[in-house]
Design a protein around this motif. Structure first.
Motif, PDB file in Angstrom:
ATOM      1  N   LEU A 229       0.802  -1.165   0.101  1.00 11.90           N
ATOM      2  CA  LEU A 229       0.047  -0.192   0.097  1.00 11.90           C
ATOM      3  C   LEU A 229       0.866   1.203   0.150  1.00 11.90           C
ATOM      4  O   LEU A 229       1.767   1.418   0.843  1.00 11.90           O
ATOM      5  CB  LEU A 229      -0.844  -0.239   1.240  1.00 11.90           C
ATOM      6  N   GLN A 230       0.738   2.182  -1.218  1.00 13.79           N
ATOM      7  CA  GLN A 230       1.483   3.228  -1.108  1.00 13.79           C
ATOM      8  C   GLN A 230       0.635   4.496  -0.497  1.00 13.79           C
ATOM      9  O   GLN A 230      -0.385   4.753  -0.717  1.00 13.79           O
ATOM     10  CB  GLN A 230       2.194   3.658  -2.460  1.00 13.79           C
ATOM     11  N   TYR A 272      -5.468   7.631   7.554  1.00 16.60           N
ATOM     12  CA  TYR A 272      -4.686   6.336   8.007  1.00 16.60           C
ATOM     13  C   TYR A 272      -4.008   6.376   9.148  1.00 16.60           C
ATOM     14  O   TYR A 272      -3.647   7.305   9.607  1.00 16.60           O
ATOM     15  CB  TYR A 272      -3.625   5.769   7.043  1.00 16.60           C
ATOM     16  N   ARG A 302      -5.881  -3.720   7.738  1.00 14.01           N
ATOM     17  CA  ARG A 302      -4.801  -4.583   7.451  1.00 14.01           C
ATOM     18  C   ARG A 302      -4.403  -4.707   8.842  1.00 14.01           C
ATOM     19  O   ARG A 302      -3.996  -3.853   9.806  1.00 14.01           O
ATOM     20  CB  ARG A 302      -3.654  -4.562   6.516  1.00 14.01           C
ATOM     21  N   ILE A 422       3.509  -1.113   4.047  1.00 14.53           N
ATOM     22  CA  ILE A 422       3.096   0.164   3.698  1.00 14.53           C
ATOM     23  C   ILE A 422       4.355   0.846   3.047  1.00 14.53           C
ATOM     24  O   ILE A 422       5.510   0.911   3.622  1.00 14.53           O
ATOM     25  CB  ILE A 422       2.794   1.156   4.950  1.00 14.53           C
TER      26      ILE A 422
END
Length: 425
Positions: A229-230, A272, A302, A422
């Protein structure tokens, strides 16, 4: 009764010094067997021949279906200081493993439990046995002496004192045949079958990896296996935290789940949030409380139980997320901890201290920043910050005990990002 014959375990020769191994202590042994379950039979003499044990007129005074039934239901059978604890201690010690304390030390139990790196729990889920009650050769009277065989199935759970989580669960079997008749023959057979189950347990690769501190030890827990995940993360700050405390506090949140509450912090303007896996537990949604009192629903995106980290997403744009620094923590560096210790009303509590040490390891799941900055239950998942308000680590646990003080542990922030896949942009 059909009694399984557990294979004899193949124990390795342990060459690693005790001082370089992980330490264990037996916390508790319980029986998880339904009340009334038949755990043993007393077959007639002819049916005991295949077992190969001594005894004259085996069970001659028994009539009909003679069984030994479990009468206690789920119950505690022993712990560190009982005979089962002594068996556990002697088995590990004899085979060269590091077991904390000594059951014969009447006053050292609490100290040993607190000092051990891992606590071991044993749940006996099955007992099967056949016994021969010996009778007198002349007049046939029962002598209250027994020989026989017994099989135990044991589920072993290993709990890390360091990270306060279970790191392994595995089953093993133990079998013993008591050839000579003895008055204590039944309990002796039980103890020796338990010893065989301990030997089977410590012969497993999973146990030995933890005991000998092998790379990726304790990695049997499910880890996050999704796609990378960027995320766009803020630039590292050079402004001292005292000049922007209100902004920093606004990026630290309280997280409430069915398991209680913990802390977390916002890392991205799109909402986030990083926290601990044990804070969100198995929830898919959690309550996120901002420091201004606003409460919103967050989705658990996640988790990585192995590293005890989780990522939560709230449907809110956050203007001032916390930056994550890339430089490793240094000894004596001044640090701050923010979170919601003990109860939600104490949100935005700030403590300070220094970096005591960076506990690095070949296994990234065992690397921690150690600090004397105070944390308490509820701080879990909150940030460890440097003097510029950059995140260095995530609060995860503290060592406790009669003589422990100021030994608090934090997951390195970059390690947390790696564990959740990440990728900073």
């Amino acid at each position: 009764m059909s009694v399984p014959k557990a294979p004899t375990p193949q124990l390795i020769s342990v060459n690693k010094p005790i001082s370089q191994q992980s330490s264990f202590v037996l916390q508790k042994v319980v029986a998880n067997i339904k009340r009334g379950t038949a755990i043993g039979h007393f077959p007639s003499s002819g049916n005991m021949g295949s077992v190969g044990v001594d005894g004259y007129l085996c069970n001659d005074s028994h009539s009909g279906k003679s069984t030994m039934d479990w009468g206690a239901g789920s119950s505690v059978l022993g712990n560190w200081s009982t005979e089962l604890g002594e068996i556990f201690y002697e088995t590990l010690n004899t085979n060269g493993f590091n077991v904390a304390g000594d059951p014969k030390d009447l006053f050292g139990q609490n100290k040993s439990v607190a000092s051990a790196e891992y606590l071991v729990g044993a749940s006996i889920t099955q007992i099967k046995s056949n016994f021969c009650e010996d009778h007198h050769w002349w007049d046939g009277r029962p002598l209250n002496e027994y020989s026989g065989e017994m099989y135990l199935n044991v589920t072993w759970t290993v709990f890390s004192n360091l990270t306060q989580r279970e790191v392994m669960e595995i089953q093993s079997g133990g079998y013993h045949r008591q050839i000579a008749t003895k008055k204590e023959g039944i309990i002796l057979t039980f103890h020796n079958a338990f010893a065989a189950a301990v030997e089977s347990f410590i012969s497993t690769k999973e146990f030995q990896d933890i005991a000998l501190k092998a790379e990726n030890a304790g990695s049997t827990l499910q880890a996050f296996k999704g796609q990378p995940l960027q995320l766009v993360l803020p630039e590292v700050s050079q402004e001292i935290i005292e000049n922007k405390l209100d902004t920093v506090l606004s990026a630290v949140v309280t997280i409430r789940s069915g398991a209680g509450h913990g802390s977390g912090f916002i890392i991205n303007e799109d909402g986030y949030i990083l926290t601990n896996a044990h804070v969100v537990n198995e929830a898919t949604n959690v309550a996120v409380i901002l420091n201004n009192g606003l409460e919103i629903l967050g989705e658990v995106i996640r988790t990585n139980e192995q590293r005890d980290v989780a990522l939560v997403k709230v449907p809110l744009r956050i203007p001032s997320p916390l930056p994550i620094r890339h430089k490793q923590a240094e000894n004596l560096e001044k640090v701050y901890v923010i979170g919601s210790p003990l109860k939600e009303e104490l949100q935005s509590s700030v403590t300070s201290g220094i970096v005591s040490a960076y506990r690095n390891s070949s296994d990234p799941n065992s690397s921690y920043i150690q600090s004397d900055a105070a944390i308490s239950p509820g701080n879990s998942g909150g940030p460890l910050l440097d003097q510029y308000g950059n995140v260095m680590g995530i609060s995860v646990s503290k060592l406790t005990g009669n003589s422990a003080e100021g030994i608090n542990l934090f997951i390195p922030a970059l390690n947390a990002l790696d564990a959740l896949k990440i990728i900073p942009q």
